[in-house]
Motif scaffolding. Sequence first.
Motif, PDB file in Angstrom:
ATOM      1  N   ILE A 114       0.872  -1.247   0.026  1.00 57.54           N
ATOM      2  CA  ILE A 114      -0.051   0.109   0.152  1.00 57.54           C
ATOM      3  C   ILE A 114       0.850   1.165   0.006  1.00 57.54           C
ATOM      4  O   ILE A 114       0.643   2.194  -0.976  1.00 57.54           O
ATOM      5  N   PRO A 115       1.879   1.359   0.906  1.00 59.11           N
ATOM      6  CA  PRO A 115       2.620   2.559   0.773  1.00 59.11           C
ATOM      7  C   PRO A 115       3.361   2.670  -0.475  1.00 59.11           C
ATOM      8  O   PRO A 115       3.655   3.787  -0.929  1.00 59.11           O
ATOM      9  N   LYS A 116       3.695   1.613  -1.043  1.00 60.54           N
ATOM     10  CA  LYS A 116       4.651   1.719  -2.498  1.00 60.54           C
ATOM     11  C   LYS A 116       3.550   2.148  -3.720  1.00 60.54           C
ATOM     12  O   LYS A 116       3.862   3.009  -4.263  1.00 60.54           O
ATOM     13  N   ILE A 117       2.320   1.817  -3.610  1.00 62.82           N
ATOM     14  CA  ILE A 117       1.484   1.794  -4.662  1.00 62.82           C
ATOM     15  C   ILE A 117       0.727   3.404  -4.312  1.00 62.82           C
ATOM     16  O   ILE A 117       0.010   3.980  -5.450  1.00 62.82           O
ATOM     17  N   MET A 118       0.726   3.819  -2.976  1.00 62.74           N
ATOM     18  CA  MET A 118      -0.325   5.000  -3.085  1.00 62.74           C
ATOM     19  C   MET A 118       0.607   5.820  -1.964  1.00 62.74           C
ATOM     20  O   MET A 118       0.168   6.316  -0.877  1.00 62.74           O
ATOM     21  N   ASN A 170       0.443   5.120   9.030  1.00 64.96           N
ATOM     22  CA  ASN A 170       0.946   6.678   8.857  1.00 64.96           C
ATOM     23  C   ASN A 170       0.566   7.200   7.776  1.00 64.96           C
ATOM     24  O   ASN A 170       0.719   6.709   6.559  1.00 64.96           O
ATOM     25  N   PHE A 171      -0.442   8.316   7.865  1.00 65.17           N
ATOM     26  CA  PHE A 171      -0.780   8.803   6.477  1.00 65.17           C
ATOM     27  C   PHE A 171       0.229   9.853   6.027  1.00 65.17           C
ATOM     28  O   PHE A 171       1.016  10.573   6.940  1.00 65.17           O
ATOM     29  N   ALA A 172       0.247  10.319   4.720  1.00 62.34           N
ATOM     30  CA  ALA A 172       0.967  11.206   4.160  1.00 62.34           C
ATOM     31  C   ALA A 172       0.879  12.507   4.762  1.00 62.34           C
ATOM     32  O   ALA A 172      -0.406  12.862   5.144  1.00 62.34           O
ATOM     33  N   GLN A 173       1.767  13.512   4.255  1.00 62.64           N
ATOM     34  CA  GLN A 173       1.590  14.887   4.926  1.00 62.64           C
ATOM     35  C   GLN A 173       0.536  15.507   4.129  1.00 62.64           C
ATOM     36  O   GLN A 173       0.373  15.230   2.918  1.00 62.64           O
ATOM     37  N   GLY A 174      -0.240  16.374   4.710  1.00 61.26           N
ATOM     38  CA  GLY A 174      -1.423  16.976   3.841  1.00 61.26           C
ATOM     39  C   GLY A 174      -2.868  16.132   4.093  1.00 61.26           C
ATOM     40  O   GLY A 174      -3.760  16.413   3.755  1.00 61.26           O
ATOM     41  N   SER A 175      -2.633  15.130   4.721  1.00 60.45           N
ATOM     42  CA  SER A 175      -3.930  14.231   4.832  1.00 60.45           C
ATOM     43  C   SER A 175      -4.626  14.673   5.908  1.00 60.45           C
ATOM     44  O   SER A 175      -4.258  15.465   6.861  1.00 60.45           O
ATOM     45  N   THR A 176      -6.069  14.436   6.217  1.00 58.89           N
ATOM     46  CA  THR A 176      -6.784  14.916   7.111  1.00 58.89           C
ATOM     47  C   THR A 176      -6.579  14.115   8.539  1.00 58.89           C
ATOM     48  O   THR A 176      -7.028  14.582   9.554  1.00 58.89           O
ATOM     49  N   MET A 177      -5.948  12.897   8.487  1.00 56.11           N
ATOM     50  CA  MET A 177      -5.630  12.424   9.545  1.00 56.11           C
ATOM     51  C   MET A 177      -4.141  11.923   9.608  1.00 56.11           C
ATOM     52  O   MET A 177      -3.397  11.978   8.622  1.00 56.11           O
ATOM     53  N   ASN A 178      -3.623  11.815  10.656  1.00 55.76           N
ATOM     54  CA  ASN A 178      -2.055  11.435  10.876  1.00 55.76           C
ATOM     55  C   ASN A 178      -1.984   9.875  10.770  1.00 55.76           C
ATOM     56  O   ASN A 178      -0.992   9.636  10.279  1.00 55.76           O
ATOM     57  N   TYR A 179      -2.580   9.424  11.842  1.00 59.14           N
ATOM     58  CA  TYR A 179      -2.291   7.821  12.035  1.00 59.14           C
ATOM     59  C   TYR A 179      -3.497   7.178  12.550  1.00 59.14           C
ATOM     60  O   TYR A 179      -4.491   7.987  12.781  1.00 59.14           O
ATOM     61  N   LEU A 180      -3.529   5.688  12.142  1.00 58.26           N
ATOM     62  CA  LEU A 180      -4.530   4.932  12.871  1.00 58.26           C
ATOM     63  C   LEU A 180      -3.980   3.544  13.143  1.00 58.26           C
ATOM     64  O   LEU A 180      -2.855   3.109  12.504  1.00 58.26           O
ATOM     65  N   LYS A 181      -4.423   3.074  14.446  1.00 59.87           N
ATOM     66  CA  LYS A 181      -3.854   1.903  14.856  1.00 59.87           C
ATOM     67  C   LYS A 181      -4.959   0.966  14.793  1.00 59.87           C
ATOM     68  O   LYS A 181      -6.028   1.251  15.176  1.00 59.87           O
ATOM     69  N   TYR A 182      -4.636  -0.402  14.349  1.00 61.61           N
ATOM     70  CA  TYR A 182      -5.567  -1.547  14.592  1.00 61.61           C
ATOM     71  C   TYR A 182      -4.879  -2.876  15.063  1.00 61.61           C
ATOM     72  O   TYR A 182      -3.708  -3.072  14.716  1.00 61.61           O
ATOM     73  N   ARG A 183      -5.908  -3.657  15.439  1.00 58.08           N
ATOM     74  CA  ARG A 183      -5.358  -4.921  16.021  1.00 58.08           C
ATOM     75  C   ARG A 183      -5.975  -5.797  15.186  1.00 58.08           C
ATOM     76  O   ARG A 183      -7.093  -5.886  14.789  1.00 58.08           O
ATOM     77  N   ILE A 184      -5.201  -6.942  14.677  1.00 53.52           N
ATOM     78  CA  ILE A 184      -5.472  -8.110  13.937  1.00 53.52           C
ATOM     79  C   ILE A 184      -6.081  -9.051  14.933  1.00 53.52           C
ATOM     80  O   ILE A 184      -5.631  -9.768  15.915  1.00 53.52           O
ATOM     81  N   ASP A 185      -7.509  -9.347  14.623  1.00 53.51           N
ATOM     82  CA  ASP A 185      -8.277 -10.221  15.466  1.00 53.51           C
ATOM     83  C   ASP A 185      -8.257 -11.700  15.060  1.00 53.51           C
ATOM     84  O   ASP A 185      -8.243 -12.766  15.587  1.00 53.51           O
ATOM     85  N   LYS A 230     -12.915   5.770   0.633  1.00 55.24           N
ATOM     86  CA  LYS A 230     -11.713   5.696   1.046  1.00 55.24           C
ATOM     87  C   LYS A 230     -11.154   4.360   0.696  1.00 55.24           C
ATOM     88  O   LYS A 230     -10.280   4.016   0.104  1.00 55.24           O
ATOM     89  N   ALA A 231     -11.870   3.401   1.616  1.00 52.94           N
ATOM     90  CA  ALA A 231     -11.508   2.239   1.672  1.00 52.94           C
ATOM     91  C   ALA A 231     -11.722   1.449   0.241  1.00 52.94           C
ATOM     92  O   ALA A 231     -10.677   0.730  -0.167  1.00 52.94           O
ATOM     93  N   MET A 232     -12.581   1.816  -0.466  1.00 46.98           N
ATOM     94  CA  MET A 232     -12.931   1.322  -1.555  1.00 46.98           C
ATOM     95  C   MET A 232     -11.883   1.755  -2.643  1.00 46.98           C
ATOM     96  O   MET A 232     -11.454   0.867  -3.447  1.00 46.98           O
ATOM     97  N   GLY A 233     -11.544   3.137  -2.704  1.00 43.79           N
ATOM     98  CA  GLY A 233     -10.482   3.707  -3.490  1.00 43.79           C
ATOM     99  C   GLY A 233      -9.142   2.716  -3.148  1.00 43.79           C
ATOM    100  O   GLY A 233      -8.450   2.466  -4.449  1.00 43.79           O
ATOM    101  N   MET A 234      -8.843   2.352  -1.793  1.00 48.93           N
ATOM    102  CA  MET A 234      -7.589   1.576  -1.905  1.00 48.93           C
ATOM    103  C   MET A 234      -7.606   0.153  -2.720  1.00 48.93           C
ATOM    104  O   MET A 234      -6.721  -0.311  -2.967  1.00 48.93           O
ATOM    105  N   TYR A 235      -8.852  -0.423  -2.211  1.00 49.37           N
ATOM    106  CA  TYR A 235      -9.055  -1.689  -2.896  1.00 49.37           C
ATOM    107  C   TYR A 235      -9.205  -1.775  -4.427  1.00 49.37           C
ATOM    108  O   TYR A 235      -8.517  -2.567  -4.928  1.00 49.37           O
ATOM    109  N   LYS A 236      -9.510  -0.477  -4.809  1.00 47.03           N
ATOM    110  CA  LYS A 236      -9.299  -0.431  -6.411  1.00 47.03           C
ATOM    111  C   LYS A 236      -7.887  -0.247  -6.746  1.00 47.03           C
ATOM    112  O   LYS A 236      -7.655  -0.591  -7.728  1.00 47.03           O
TER     113      LYS A 236
END
Length: 161
Positions: free
Chosen positions: A31-35, A58-73, A141-147
């Motif tokens: 994802i960081p490589k292609i986006m 970690n989102f790129a500079q200029g994004s509306t968010m800086n980061y998100l953390k998630y746990r793999i269940d 946004k999630a669908m955009g990443m998927y595409k």
Amino acid sequence: MGVTTFTDKYTSTIPPARLFKASILDSHNLIPKIMPQAIKSIEISQGNGGAGSIKQINFAQGSTMNYLKYRIDELNEETLTYNYTLIEGDASMDKQIESISYEVKLEPCLNGGTISKMTSKYYTKGDVELSEESIKAGKEKAMGMYKVVESYLLENPNAYA
């Protein structure tokens, strides 16, 4: 705490195992490589990338968010299922949302492609009600990443084969 649940289905011409490898198993590299304009990095901050691990986007500079953390269940390569929970993020998320859990299941379809089924559950703080617009924006946004992943795989037929 309130809970709002959504179920979505997406289709792709990419076979399920290949899509699973690219979009889930190796997402922290791909994802960081292609986006790079959107995602600066995805780091495994705890664990080995399997169930129980914590990842930080970690989102790129200029994004509306800086980061998100998630746990793999759950991460199951045999059944192509992936469940994870967003547990931390920027101030706007933390004010309204306790967590968001996702259940993803990739299934083969008749044309050799994939049917992706996703259920998302939004656990809000107190009596907060989420606006349809904010949820729709997140889903887009999630669908955009998927595409973008799908396009990458179509353009690179040997990648993740």
